[in-house]
Design an enzyme around this catalytic site. Structure first.
Site, PDB file in Angstrom:
ATOM      1  N   CYS A   1       0.856  -1.182   0.000  1.00 28.90           N
ATOM      2  CA  CYS A   1       0.000   0.000   0.000  1.00 28.90           C
ATOM      3  C   CYS A   1       0.893   1.233   0.000  1.00 28.90           C
ATOM      4  O   CYS A   1       1.883   1.271   0.744  1.00 28.90           O
ATOM      5  CB  CYS A   1      -0.871  -0.009   1.254  1.00 28.90           C
ATOM      6  SG  CYS A   1      -1.956   1.416   1.404  1.00 28.90           S
TER       7      CYS A   1
ATOM      8  N   HIS B   1      -9.059  -3.997  -1.782  1.00 28.71           N
ATOM      9  CA  HIS B   1      -8.120  -3.198  -0.979  1.00 28.71           C
ATOM     10  C   HIS B   1      -8.570  -1.727  -0.930  1.00 28.71           C
ATOM     11  O   HIS B   1      -8.613  -1.119   0.144  1.00 28.71           O
ATOM     12  CB  HIS B   1      -6.722  -3.338  -1.618  1.00 28.71           C
ATOM     13  CG  HIS B   1      -5.641  -2.513  -0.984  1.00 28.71           C
ATOM     14  ND1 HIS B   1      -4.521  -3.078  -0.400  1.00 28.71           N
ATOM     15  CD2 HIS B   1      -5.481  -1.168  -0.861  1.00 28.71           C
ATOM     16  CE1 HIS B   1      -3.739  -2.107   0.064  1.00 28.71           C
ATOM     17  NE2 HIS B   1      -4.298  -0.935  -0.216  1.00 28.71           N
ATOM     18  N   GLU B   2      -8.909  -1.164  -2.094  1.00 30.08           N
ATOM     19  CA  GLU B   2      -9.249   0.269  -2.141  1.00 30.08           C
ATOM     20  C   GLU B   2     -10.588   0.545  -1.466  1.00 30.08           C
ATOM     21  O   GLU B   2     -10.741   1.563  -0.781  1.00 30.08           O
ATOM     22  CB  GLU B   2      -9.262   0.784  -3.589  1.00 30.08           C
ATOM     23  CG  GLU B   2      -7.962   0.597  -4.375  1.00 30.08           C
ATOM     24  CD  GLU B   2      -6.715   1.118  -3.673  1.00 30.08           C
ATOM     25  OE1 GLU B   2      -6.822   1.975  -2.777  1.00 30.08           O
ATOM     26  OE2 GLU B   2      -5.615   0.643  -4.020  1.00 30.08           O
TER      27      GLU B   2
ATOM     28  N   HIS C   1     -10.207   0.851   2.176  1.00 33.52           N
ATOM     29  CA  HIS C   1      -9.701   2.156   2.611  1.00 33.52           C
ATOM     30  C   HIS C   1     -10.851   3.110   2.953  1.00 33.52           C
ATOM     31  O   HIS C   1     -10.718   3.947   3.846  1.00 33.52           O
ATOM     32  CB  HIS C   1      -8.878   2.820   1.490  1.00 33.52           C
ATOM     33  CG  HIS C   1      -7.414   2.506   1.512  1.00 33.52           C
ATOM     34  ND1 HIS C   1      -6.597   2.855   2.551  1.00 33.52           N
ATOM     35  CD2 HIS C   1      -6.610   1.905   0.586  1.00 33.52           C
ATOM     36  CE1 HIS C   1      -5.340   2.478   2.266  1.00 33.52           C
ATOM     37  NE2 HIS C   1      -5.328   1.896   1.078  1.00 33.52           N
TER      38      HIS C   1
HETATM   39 ZN    ZN Z   1      -3.764   1.029   0.110  1.00 32.34          ZN
END
Ligand code: ZN
Length: 193
Positions: free
Chosen positions: A92, A134-135, A138
């Site tokens: 990341c 993953h995004e 966030h």
């Molecule tokens: Zn990330």
């Protein structure tokens, strides 16, 4: 935009929950462009708005850093279906040089809005599915280290003497937290965020 504009682990914005975008206006378009520039500069495969300090539900992703033509720019993305599982190494831009083994779904369907205000559903597998997962994490303040196997965290260290061009050195979350705290202190001293 420089590398230092990316928020680093320990910054509270990375743990906050991002808000739904109600209206796609010039500010949202500017945010997306800023994110695209930042992702390209840092050779990333994806980026979420909190990583540039903005708490809107916006992500971008590109499945292939070599082919820069296809960049997904997604507003209010959400995973509406997920299937199977895949294990893989993840990193990341907000946790520079850290890598971890993370189990993700093998396939996802993501519903989102485009910058033009169209509703789209994107089916993704493999790396792109991983990037979307993953995004979107966030946007809820979740980072890959929350999902990574704690005994498989590593630093990726450039090493021209090995074939891959890098080697992996095992670390712990505690050590990583200390390193990122030092990095943030250094950037603050330099006048960054
Ligand atoms: Zn990330």
């Amino acid at each position: 935009m420089s590398e230092s504009s990316i928020r680093i682990y320990g910054d509270p914005v990375l743990r906050a929950k991002a808000k739904q975008v109600r209206e796609i206006d010039g500010q949202v378009a500017d945010l997306v462009e800023k994110m695209v520039v930042t992702m390209r500069e840092n050779q990333g495969v994806g980026l979420a708005a909190p990583q540039v300090g903005s708490l809107w539900r916006v992500i971008i992703a590109r499945p292939d850093t070599e082919d820069d033509t296809e960049i997904f720019r997604l507003i209010n993305p959400r995973i509406i279906a997920a299937e199977g599982s895949q294990e893989g190494m993840e990193g990341c831009l907000s946790l520079p040089s850290l890598r971890g083994e993370v189990e993700r779904s093998a396939q996802v369907a993501v519903e989102a809005m485009t910058l033009q205000g169209e509703n789209v559903t994107i089916e993704a597998t493999g790396l792109l599915a991983r990037v979307f997962e993953h995004e979107i994490d966030h946007l809820d303040g979740v980072l890959f280290v929350d999902r990574a196997r704690p005994d498989a965290l590593c630093w990726l260290i450039p090493d021209p003497d090995v074939e891959e061009g890098y080697r992996l050195e095992q670390t712990t979350m505690k050590e990583a937290e200390q390193r990122f705290a030092r990095l943030r202190a250094k950037r603050r001293a330099e006048g960054g965020s």
